[in-house]
Design a protein around this motif. Sequence first.
Motif, mmCIF file in Angstrom:
data_model
loop_
_atom_site.group_PDB
_atom_site.id
_atom_site.type_symbol
_atom_site.label_atom_id
_atom_site.label_comp_id
_atom_site.label_asym_id
_atom_site.label_seq_id
_atom_site.Cartn_x
_atom_site.Cartn_y
_atom_site.Cartn_z
ATOM 1 N N ASN A 4 -10.822 -0.061 -6.680
ATOM 2 C CA ASN A 4 -9.813 0.134 -7.730
ATOM 3 C C ASN A 4 -10.418 0.369 -9.109
ATOM 4 O O ASN A 4 -9.700 0.702 -10.053
ATOM 5 N N SER A 25 0.837 -1.196 0.000
ATOM 6 C CA SER A 25 0.000 0.000 0.000
ATOM 7 C C SER A 25 0.874 1.249 0.000
ATOM 8 O O SER A 25 1.925 1.281 0.646
ATOM 9 N N ASP A 38 -3.578 10.423 1.635
ATOM 10 C CA ASP A 38 -4.014 9.678 0.444
ATOM 11 C C ASP A 38 -3.482 8.259 0.587
ATOM 12 O O ASP A 38 -2.264 8.048 0.656
ATOM 13 N N LYS A 91 -3.494 4.406 -0.987
ATOM 14 C CA LYS A 91 -3.780 3.572 -2.149
ATOM 15 C C LYS A 91 -3.396 2.138 -1.830
ATOM 16 O O LYS A 91 -2.224 1.807 -1.713
ATOM 17 N N ASN A 94 -8.911 2.857 -2.485
ATOM 18 C CA ASN A 94 -8.183 4.108 -2.290
ATOM 19 C C ASN A 94 -9.001 4.996 -1.355
ATOM 20 O O ASN A 94 -10.222 5.093 -1.488
#
Length: 430
Positions: A236, A158, A187, A189, A194
């Motif tokens: 995603n 991640s 942020d 991901k 996300n």
Amino acid sequence: MKKAVFALVVLVCIGLIGPKLVGGIVEEKYQDITNRLNENPSIVITEHNFTRDWFSGQAVSTMKFKDVELDDVDIIVTEQLNFGPFIFADNEFTLALAKSVADIDVEVTNIDETDKKEIAALIQQLNEKLSITSVINYRFNYTTHIVLDAIEFEQDGSQVNIGVLESEFTLSDEKYLEGYINWAGLDFKGPDMNVQVSPLTTTFTQEVISGDYYAGNAIAAGDLSMQLSNIIAKDNNGNELLNIEHLTFFVETAIEQDLMNLHLKYAADSIKGAGQELEKLNFDLALNKLDPQVLIELNELGVKMQQDPAKIEQFSQQLTMAATKLLAKDPEININDLSVVTADGVIKSELKLVIDHTLYDQANPMSIIAAINADAKGVAPLPFFQKLGLAGMIDMYVEQGFIIKEADQLSFAAQFMQGQLTINGNVITM
């Protein structure tokens, strides 16, 4: 002319001799703070060293958490100090007793080499990005300014980007705490989703009513306000899983006639997720007539429970016994507003609950039922529950008299007094 020269000589002497005297004063202050931190039920200072020259010094403190799960973690705080009364440091001139720049290091034992390297890399990045400066003024008021620049790292596949954080707070007279926290958000991901968290702003103003901030037993009155612009989670494929807009939190505490009143408010402009879209969420809760000394006792017992999970049953019993002491002041619980706007209309409820301590017998915990006086009411649109597939359950409650249905509007009114429950005017046998 002679007076000007004399004044200049005096200033020079103060500037040269003052730091030596001030250094001793600051050292005593640091030792006093260390002693009080060691009274804190959550941490312990295992080592403290203070060294000083004429104009500067260094304070190094090693602390541990009093928690068996964090027993192998050491936090080392190293402060580089400049002594006043006139301080020239970092291309700035400051009138104060002392100014410090701190570095933080973390040592963890009993971990494998791979984890140790990852922690070391993270700590190195943290120290490169982190700036902590503090100033002690002539009244011993302590102002700290913290800046943490953006951090990026990978963990288990991640990617995490943490935005800039800035904070400043001042402790005045060891009694008043005021400051702010501004955070740019993050942020994340990951393999499955996300997540973006937008800027957070926090302000706070507190006044100690009882106890000590350093000792960790302070009971304070004041307010704290937080605003978060939004939280967005997507899979995603770009599909939105959750979207919270303008989330706010407010808490205010005040002392009236030696008792504490606590007011909590949560709100959000909108929440989207799981096929639902809700707007104007509100939760407004007031807890009144709380005994501050009992709150301190409950806080200390809660910390001890975390530190020694093996004695959780013992501490739970002590917590229960301590909590009953709050009843002596006839505390009140008010849900002033619990509401949300749906596509079908408003869902809203209220509750007022008072506990009469004269009807409670500590030797008989079940007597709390007779001591409770409560009044609640609420309204909601029927189509909202029908869309959730709950029409059958609603009809059952309507038949039993628990809910009143008028066209597409549902409502209820309930009272509980001295063990007797009344719903919509009907006495319910218990």
